[in-house]
Scaffold this motif. Structure first.
Motif, mmCIF file in Angstrom:
data_model
loop_
_atom_site.group_PDB
_atom_site.id
_atom_site.type_symbol
_atom_site.label_atom_id
_atom_site.label_comp_id
_atom_site.label_asym_id
_atom_site.label_seq_id
_atom_site.Cartn_x
_atom_site.Cartn_y
_atom_site.Cartn_z
ATOM 1 N N LEU A 1 10.334 -79.506 -26.547
ATOM 2 C CA LEU A 1 9.150 -79.020 -25.847
ATOM 3 C C LEU A 1 8.758 -79.772 -24.501
ATOM 4 O O LEU A 1 7.655 -79.681 -23.924
ATOM 5 N N VAL A 2 9.597 -80.736 -24.016
ATOM 6 C CA VAL A 2 9.407 -81.640 -22.845
ATOM 7 C C VAL A 2 9.291 -80.632 -21.898
ATOM 8 O O VAL A 2 8.787 -81.004 -20.901
ATOM 9 N N SER A 3 9.988 -79.505 -21.891
ATOM 10 C CA SER A 3 10.205 -78.595 -20.671
ATOM 11 C C SER A 3 10.074 -77.250 -21.118
ATOM 12 O O SER A 3 10.284 -76.907 -22.285
ATOM 13 N N SER A 4 10.353 -76.084 -20.145
ATOM 14 C CA SER A 4 10.193 -74.838 -20.526
ATOM 15 C C SER A 4 11.307 -74.437 -21.256
ATOM 16 O O SER A 4 12.483 -75.196 -21.164
ATOM 17 N N SER A 5 11.271 -73.391 -22.021
ATOM 18 C CA SER A 5 12.618 -72.935 -22.770
ATOM 19 C C SER A 5 13.595 -72.630 -21.665
ATOM 20 O O SER A 5 14.857 -72.839 -22.301
ATOM 21 N N TYR A 6 13.469 -72.073 -20.581
ATOM 22 C CA TYR A 6 14.555 -71.832 -19.757
ATOM 23 C C TYR A 6 15.261 -73.159 -19.276
ATOM 24 O O TYR A 6 16.456 -73.328 -19.311
ATOM 25 N N LEU A 7 14.561 -74.267 -19.070
ATOM 26 C CA LEU A 7 15.144 -75.544 -18.657
ATOM 27 C C LEU A 7 15.732 -76.247 -19.938
ATOM 28 O O LEU A 7 16.949 -76.625 -19.862
ATOM 29 N N THR A 8 15.065 -75.907 -20.978
ATOM 30 C CA THR A 8 15.799 -76.673 -22.377
ATOM 31 C C THR A 8 16.932 -75.856 -22.529
ATOM 32 O O THR A 8 17.987 -76.532 -23.029
ATOM 33 N N GLN A 9 16.911 -74.742 -22.238
ATOM 34 C CA GLN A 9 18.376 -74.171 -22.912
ATOM 35 C C GLN A 9 19.414 -74.582 -21.632
ATOM 36 O O GLN A 9 20.509 -74.579 -21.896
ATOM 37 N N ASN A 10 19.115 -74.554 -20.473
ATOM 38 C CA ASN A 10 20.066 -74.345 -19.254
ATOM 39 C C ASN A 10 20.431 -75.905 -18.792
ATOM 40 O O ASN A 10 21.577 -76.035 -18.093
ATOM 41 N N ILE A 11 19.585 -76.808 -18.793
ATOM 42 C CA ILE A 11 19.902 -78.172 -18.272
ATOM 43 C C ILE A 11 21.194 -78.727 -19.208
ATOM 44 O O ILE A 11 22.152 -79.254 -18.505
ATOM 45 N N PRO A 12 21.253 -78.688 -20.474
ATOM 46 C CA PRO A 12 22.477 -79.090 -20.947
ATOM 47 C C PRO A 12 23.731 -78.416 -20.537
ATOM 48 O O PRO A 12 24.862 -78.921 -20.386
ATOM 49 N N LEU A 13 23.478 -76.969 -20.198
ATOM 50 C CA LEU A 13 24.668 -76.323 -20.027
ATOM 51 C C LEU A 13 25.230 -76.613 -18.562
ATOM 52 O O LEU A 13 26.294 -77.035 -18.359
ATOM 53 N N ILE A 14 24.241 -76.713 -17.570
ATOM 54 C CA ILE A 14 24.536 -76.982 -16.195
ATOM 55 C C ILE A 14 25.193 -78.491 -16.365
ATOM 56 O O ILE A 14 26.038 -78.642 -15.321
ATOM 57 N N TYR A 15 24.569 -79.376 -16.883
ATOM 58 C CA TYR A 15 24.932 -80.858 -16.818
ATOM 59 C C TYR A 15 26.422 -80.915 -17.331
ATOM 60 O O TYR A 15 27.369 -81.543 -16.917
ATOM 61 N N PHE A 16 26.583 -80.176 -18.724
ATOM 62 C CA PHE A 16 28.041 -80.136 -18.971
ATOM 63 C C PHE A 16 28.831 -79.669 -18.281
ATOM 64 O O PHE A 16 30.174 -80.262 -18.188
ATOM 65 N N GLY A 17 28.683 -78.544 -17.425
ATOM 66 C CA GLY A 17 29.650 -77.983 -16.528
ATOM 67 C C GLY A 17 29.844 -79.089 -15.217
ATOM 68 O O GLY A 17 31.080 -79.193 -14.765
ATOM 69 N N SER A 18 28.753 -79.679 -14.831
ATOM 70 C CA SER A 18 28.988 -80.457 -13.752
ATOM 71 C C SER A 18 29.591 -81.746 -14.118
ATOM 72 O O SER A 18 30.285 -82.315 -13.127
ATOM 73 N N SER A 19 29.534 -82.034 -15.367
ATOM 74 C CA SER A 19 30.477 -83.055 -15.902
ATOM 75 C C SER A 19 31.901 -83.053 -15.769
ATOM 76 O O SER A 19 32.941 -83.789 -15.513
ATOM 77 N N PHE A 20 32.524 -81.505 -15.770
ATOM 78 C CA PHE A 20 33.812 -81.088 -15.382
ATOM 79 C C PHE A 20 33.961 -81.550 -13.873
ATOM 80 O O PHE A 20 35.223 -81.874 -13.527
ATOM 81 N N VAL A 21 33.064 -81.320 -13.254
ATOM 82 C CA VAL A 21 33.323 -81.552 -11.654
ATOM 83 C C VAL A 21 33.403 -83.201 -11.331
ATOM 84 O O VAL A 21 34.430 -83.504 -10.711
ATOM 85 N N GLY A 22 32.701 -83.789 -12.074
ATOM 86 C CA GLY A 22 32.702 -85.276 -12.153
ATOM 87 C C GLY A 22 34.166 -85.855 -12.511
ATOM 88 O O GLY A 22 34.498 -87.098 -12.315
ATOM 89 N N MET A 23 34.792 -85.305 -13.298
ATOM 90 C CA MET A 23 36.107 -85.511 -13.906
ATOM 91 C C MET A 23 37.061 -85.475 -12.959
ATOM 92 O O MET A 23 38.103 -85.952 -13.232
ATOM 93 N N VAL A 24 36.901 -84.914 -11.813
ATOM 94 C CA VAL A 24 37.941 -84.840 -10.914
ATOM 95 C C VAL A 24 38.446 -86.157 -10.511
ATOM 96 O O VAL A 24 38.062 -87.174 -10.268
ATOM 97 N N SER A 25 39.852 -86.021 -9.991
ATOM 98 C CA SER A 25 40.592 -87.455 -9.791
ATOM 99 C C SER A 25 40.220 -87.874 -8.407
ATOM 100 O O SER A 25 39.954 -86.923 -7.445
ATOM 101 N N PRO A 26 40.239 -88.964 -8.101
ATOM 102 C CA PRO A 26 39.915 -89.631 -7.032
ATOM 103 C C PRO A 26 40.869 -89.098 -5.633
ATOM 104 O O PRO A 26 40.654 -89.112 -4.700
ATOM 105 N N ILE A 27 42.221 -88.969 -6.274
ATOM 106 C CA ILE A 27 43.065 -88.215 -5.515
ATOM 107 C C ILE A 27 42.797 -86.875 -4.658
ATOM 108 O O ILE A 27 42.964 -86.700 -3.444
ATOM 109 N N ILE A 28 41.935 -86.122 -5.531
ATOM 110 C CA ILE A 28 41.444 -84.812 -5.069
ATOM 111 C C ILE A 28 40.129 -85.048 -4.187
ATOM 112 O O ILE A 28 39.932 -84.300 -3.098
ATOM 113 N N HIS A 29 39.294 -85.609 -4.707
ATOM 114 C CA HIS A 29 37.989 -86.062 -4.296
ATOM 115 C C HIS A 29 37.777 -87.504 -3.844
ATOM 116 O O HIS A 29 37.143 -88.052 -4.921
#
Lengths: 186, 137
Positions: free
Chosen positions: B49-77
Motif C-alpha cells: 500500500l506504499v504506492s498505487s497498485s500500478y506501481l506496486t506491480q510494475n516497480i519490481p518487474l522493471i527493476y528486475f529487468g533493469s538488473s539484467f542491464v546492470g549485469m553487462v560486462s565492463p568490456i561491452i559497457h
C-alpha cells in the motif's frame, strides 16, 4: 564447419530477437514515434550482429556440457515454478530467491571447476520457471522448456558474451519454442 | 506521465546499482541482480500500500529487468553512462511491450538484451566511423 555453425547459431538468435521486435511493433501501433524507435532498435541490433559475425569463436560443443546445462537449467526452472505455484510467491521473488541461492553454489566446493558455471545456468532456468501457468500447462512444459533452454545456452555460449539479458532471451525463446511444440506437435 | 518517469528512473537506478554491486563490490553478476531484485520485490510484497497498485506491480518487474542491464560486462559497457542509456532504452521497451509475450518467462531479459544490443551497436558504429573526431576539432 565451425563458421557454418557459428553463422547458423547467430542467425537463429537474430531471427528470434527480430520476432520479438515485430511483436512490439504490432502491439504498439504505427505512430511515427513508434516506427522511429523500432527502426533505431533494429539498426542497433544489426550493428551488434555484424560485429558478432566478424568474430570467429571455437564452437566445439561437448555432450557432457549439454547434459549439465539441461540438468541445471531444468532444476532452476522447476524450483522457481514450484515456489510460484505451490508457495504462491510472485515470479520475481521466486526467481531472485533461487538466483541468490545459486550464486553461492561455487562457494560450496572451490575444487569443482565447473561450479562457476552453475549460477548462470540456474538463473536462466529461473526465467523459464517464471512462465505463467496460463502458458505453461504443467511441470512437463517447464522441464521441456528448461531442456531446450539448456541446449540454446550451450549453443550460444560463445555469442554475445558479456551482454546482459542474454540468459533471459534464451529462456524466452525456449518457452516460445516449447509453446509451439505443445500447440502443434504434442 | 509521472508513473512513467518514476519507472524510467527506477530502471536506470536498478541497472547502475546492479553494476556497482557486481563489479565494485565483487558480488558477481547473478548475485548482484538477484539480491537487488529480491530486496525490491520483498519490499513491495510486504508493503503493497506504499504506492498505487500500478506501481506496486510494475516497480519490481522493471527493476528486475533493469538488473539484467546492470549485469553487462565492463568490456561491452565500460562506463556507467552507457549502462544508464541502455537502461533508459530498456525502460522504453518495457513501457511499450506491456501486451507482448505477457506471462512468458524471459520477456524482461529479452528486452534488456535488445536495449544493450542497441547501445553497443551504435557505440561500435561511432568508433568505426570516428564520428567524434568532428566534435573534437
Amino acid at each position: 564447419m565451425k563458421r557454418i555453425f557459428h553463422f547458423s547459431s547467430l542467425a537463429l538468435f537474430s531471427v528470434l530477437n527480430f520476432y520479438f521486435l515485430l511483436g512490439v511493433f504490432l502491439r504498439s501501433g504505427t505512430e511515427p514515434i513508434n516506427i522511429f524507435l523500432l527502426s533505431l532498435l533494429c539498426i542497433g541490433m544489426v550493428l551488434s550482429l555484424r560485429f558478432q559475425l566478424s568474430l570467429m569463436y571455437d564452437n566445439q560443443v561437448f555432450f557432457f556440457e549439454i547434459v549439465r546445462a539441461v540438468l541445471f537449467v531444468s532444476i532452476g526452472a522447476v524450483l522457481t515454478f514450484y515456489l510460484m505455484i505451490f508457495l504462491h510467491l510472485s515470479a520475481v521473488i521466486s526467481s531472485s530467491l533461487i538466483g541468490v541461492g545459486a550464486s553461492f553454489l561455487p562457494s560450496l566446493n572451490r575444487k569443482w571447476g565447473y561450479a562457476t558455471q552453475l549460477p548462470p545456468l540456474m538463473y536462466c532456468g529461473t526465467f523459464v520457471g517464471m512462465t505463467s501457468p496460463a502458458i505453461a500447462s504443467g511441470l512437463t512444459f517447464i522441464i521441456c522448456a528448461g531442456s531446450i533452454a539448456g541446449v540454446l545456452f550451450v549453443v550460444s555460449r560463445n555469442m554475445f558474451n558479456g551482454f546482459g539479458g542474454k540468459l533471459g532471451a534464451v529462456a524466452l525463446w525456449a518457452v516460445i519454442i516449447t509453446s509451439f511444440l505443445f500447440l502443434f506437435v504434442l | 506521465m509521472m508513473n512513467s518517469i518514476l519507472l524510467v528512473s527506477i530502471a536506470i537506478f536498478g541497472a547502475v546499482f546492479t553494476s556497482i554491486l557486481s563489479i565494485e563490490l565483487k558480488q558477481g553478476a547473478v548475485r548482484a541482480s538477484a539480491l537487488g531484485s529480491l530486496g525490491v520485490a520483498l519490499y513491495f510484497h510486504f508493503f503493497p500500500l506504499v504506492s498505487s497498485s500500478y506501481l506496486t506491480q510494475n516497480i519490481p518487474l522493471i527493476y528486475f529487468g533493469s538488473s539484467f542491464v546492470g549485469m553487462v560486462s565492463p568490456i561491452i559497457h565500460p562506463n556507467r553512462a552507457q549502462i544508464a542509456i541502455s537502461a533508459f532504452i530498456y525502460s522504453i521497451i518495457y513501457l511499450n511491450t506491456e501486451g507482448v509475450f505477457m506471462k512468458y518467462g524471459g520477456r524482461l531479459g529479452a528486452s534488456a538484451f535488445i536495449a544493450i544490443s542497441f547501445t553497443y551497436g551504435f557505440q561500435i558504429a561511432l568508433k568505426r566511423f570516428k564520428l567524434f573526431q568532428y566534435f573534437k576539432k
